[in-house]
Design a protein around this motif. Structure first.
Motif, PDB file in Angstrom:
ATOM      1  N   TRP A 143       0.852  -1.187   0.000  1.00  0.00           N
ATOM      2  CA  TRP A 143       0.000   0.000   0.000  1.00  0.00           C
ATOM      3  C   TRP A 143       0.885   1.233   0.000  1.00  0.00           C
ATOM      4  CZ3 TRP A 143      -5.527   0.203   1.460  1.00  0.00           C
ATOM      5  CH2 TRP A 143      -6.144  -1.050   1.372  1.00  0.00           C
ATOM      6  N   TRP A 144       0.388   2.326  -0.629  1.00  0.00           N
ATOM      7  CA  TRP A 144       1.147   3.578  -0.663  1.00  0.00           C
ATOM      8  C   TRP A 144       0.210   4.764  -0.522  1.00  0.00           C
ATOM      9  CZ3 TRP A 144       3.296   2.876  -6.287  1.00  0.00           C
ATOM     10  CH2 TRP A 144       2.256   2.936  -7.205  1.00  0.00           C
ATOM     11  N   GLY A 145       0.802   5.939  -0.402  1.00  0.00           N
ATOM     12  CA  GLY A 145       0.020   7.145  -0.193  1.00  0.00           C
ATOM     13  C   GLY A 145      -0.966   7.406  -1.313  1.00  0.00           C
ATOM     14  N   ASP A 146      -2.156   7.826  -0.930  1.00  0.00           N
ATOM     15  CA  ASP A 146      -3.208   8.173  -1.876  1.00  0.00           C
ATOM     16  C   ASP A 146      -2.953   9.601  -2.376  1.00  0.00           C
ATOM     17  OD1 ASP A 146      -5.534   8.798  -3.224  1.00  0.00           O
ATOM     18  OD2 ASP A 146      -6.879   8.178  -1.602  1.00  0.00           O
ATOM     19  N   ASP A 147      -2.680   9.736  -3.665  1.00  0.00           N
ATOM     20  CA  ASP A 147      -2.410  11.060  -4.248  1.00  0.00           C
ATOM     21  C   ASP A 147      -3.565  12.031  -4.062  1.00  0.00           C
ATOM     22  OD1 ASP A 147       0.132  10.366  -5.099  1.00  0.00           O
ATOM     23  OD2 ASP A 147      -0.526   9.788  -7.106  1.00  0.00           O
ATOM     24  N   ASP A 148      -4.775  11.508  -3.905  1.00  0.00           N
ATOM     25  CA  ASP A 148      -5.944  12.366  -3.752  1.00  0.00           C
ATOM     26  C   ASP A 148      -6.205  12.779  -2.303  1.00  0.00           C
ATOM     27  OD1 ASP A 148      -6.475  12.326  -6.489  1.00  0.00           O
ATOM     28  OD2 ASP A 148      -7.660  10.479  -6.315  1.00  0.00           O
ATOM     29  N   SER A 149      -5.418  12.230  -1.387  1.00  0.00           N
ATOM     30  CA  SER A 149      -5.625  12.581   0.022  1.00  0.00           C
ATOM     31  C   SER A 149      -4.924  13.902   0.353  1.00  0.00           C
ATOM     32  CB  SER A 149      -5.112  11.468   0.943  1.00  0.00           C
ATOM     33  OG  SER A 149      -3.697  11.408   0.915  1.00  0.00           O
TER      34      SER A 149
END
Length: 168
Positions: A143-149
């Motif tokens: 899992w990785w950071g959500d660009d939309d967050s």
């Protein structure tokens, strides 16, 4: 996240080409490889891109409720490589002087780091560019950071999503 993570053969958003994506983490080195193919079994290669980073592992990223979201990581881009997987593509790249080079050859990796930001190259990020992310392993999933967050006060994502890459 140590090891290799792969998103197996999938159709790209253009609905015309297929791809696979591989992330490899070893100590403080991170390599992302992206390969495109002309067939749905991902056996006839077209193009390969490889990005090498240094990685610094930071503290836990936490949610508003105090629970752990994942681990903060900082990636610094070091080098970028391109490989034409067909003779026709190598010829086209040479004719177009892609990334300033006129001597492209099939299956020969070319270091394009010094030209990567040019619009006649990949129009990508320059060596030394820093990316802040959050990583988490859930079973065999990466899992990785959500660009939309939203981003926290240090610039790290506050949400994560499944990258689609599985432990190899």
């Amino acid at each position: 996240v140590e090891g290799t993570w792969k998103k197996a053969c999938y159709i790209q958003s253009d609905n015309a080409t297929y791809a696979e994506s591989i992330f490899t983490f070893q100590n403080t080195l991170a390599t992302t490889s992206f390969h495109t193919y002309s067939d749905s079994s991902c056996s006839t290669g077209s193009l390969s891109l490889k990005y090498k980073y240094t990685m610094a592992v930071g503290s836990d990223a936490t949610k508003a409720d105090g629970s752990t979201l994942g681990t903060k990581v900082t990636l610094t881009l070091g080098s970028v490589y391109v490989t034409a997987r067909t003779a026709a593509l190598a010829t086209a790249y040479s004719t177009a002087s892609l990334c300033g080079a006129t001597n492209w050859k099939k299956d020969v990796e070319k270091d394009v780091t010094s030209n990567v930001t040019e619009d006649t190259c990949l129009d990508g990020q320059a060596s030394g560019t820093v990316t802040k992310d959050v990583y988490k392993v859930v079973g065999t999933d990466f899992w990785w950071g959500d660009d939309d967050s939203d981003k926290d006060s240090d610039g790290y994502p506050t949400g994560i999503v499944d990258s689609g890459r599985d432990k190899q």
